[in-house]
Design an enzyme around this catalytic site. Sequence first.
Site, PDB file in Angstrom:
ATOM      1  N   VAL A 128     -15.593 -23.016  15.523  1.00 33.78           N
ATOM      2  CA  VAL A 128     -16.046 -22.039  16.514  1.00 33.78           C
ATOM      3  C   VAL A 128     -17.046 -21.071  15.877  1.00 33.78           C
ATOM      4  O   VAL A 128     -18.024 -20.666  16.509  1.00 33.78           O
ATOM      5  CB  VAL A 128     -14.850 -21.262  17.119  1.00 33.78           C
ATOM      6  CG1 VAL A 128     -15.334 -20.160  18.064  1.00 33.78           C
ATOM      7  CG2 VAL A 128     -13.908 -22.214  17.844  1.00 33.78           C
ATOM      8  N   CYS A 129     -16.804 -20.729  14.623  1.00 31.71           N
ATOM      9  CA  CYS A 129     -17.617 -19.716  13.933  1.00 31.71           C
ATOM     10  C   CYS A 129     -19.121 -19.989  13.991  1.00 31.71           C
ATOM     11  O   CYS A 129     -19.890 -19.076  14.312  1.00 31.71           O
ATOM     12  CB  CYS A 129     -17.156 -19.546  12.497  1.00 31.71           C
ATOM     13  SG  CYS A 129     -15.444 -18.976  12.361  1.00 31.71           S
ATOM     14  N   PRO A 130     -19.587 -21.219  13.698  1.00 32.50           N
ATOM     15  CA  PRO A 130     -21.040 -21.404  13.737  1.00 32.50           C
ATOM     16  C   PRO A 130     -21.624 -21.216  15.134  1.00 32.50           C
ATOM     17  O   PRO A 130     -22.763 -20.758  15.270  1.00 32.50           O
ATOM     18  CB  PRO A 130     -21.245 -22.835  13.232  1.00 32.50           C
ATOM     19  CG  PRO A 130     -19.945 -23.521  13.413  1.00 32.50           C
ATOM     20  CD  PRO A 130     -18.899 -22.444  13.265  1.00 32.50           C
TER      21      PRO A 130
END
Length: 198
Positions: free
Chosen positions: A50-52
Amino acid sequence: MASGNARIGKPAPDFKATAVVDGAFKEVKLSDYKGKYVVLFFYPLDFTFVCPTEIIAFSNRAEDFRKLGCEVLGVSVDSQFTHLAWINTPRKEGGLGPLNIPLLADVTRRLSEDYGVLKTDEGIAYRGLFIIDGKGVLRQITVNDLPVGRSVDEALRLVQAFQYTDEHGEVCPAGWKPGSDTIKPNVDDSKEYFSKHN
């Protein structure tokens, strides 16, 4: 989750950290941004899933924030070396590619603790987002659990709303966007808004 020192309406916890800025290492302090709004967002780990999507979304909209006199800073517990390796990894391979925002290294977890987003059992940060005004005062806090990303549009809207209230002294109703009606914050004058919208 750590309780932290971040409180709405109070000075935001100061920080100094090494960041990756335009592909190079640079020391970044909150005081570097005095006079500007700051969106400070924490994310769990580099090289995840999810972070990118969040980081790239904020990076793609960095100029929209800058037009408002606002800078966006990303933070995780990874080192600046890991940040750089992730930036140097192509997006099609799960990397970030070139970014328009700094990524701060919180290897000591001090920032995550100070802002109350440290997931102590894993030593990583929850998805915290903090809006700090030009005077260094914390205006907004949201913290998501790990599996759900945040809305860049909502962060931008909140910056616009706080700046509007700062400048005009009126308050912004639910879902307010620039150009929408606001409310005069007193009993008599507020009726103008309510009679128009109800």
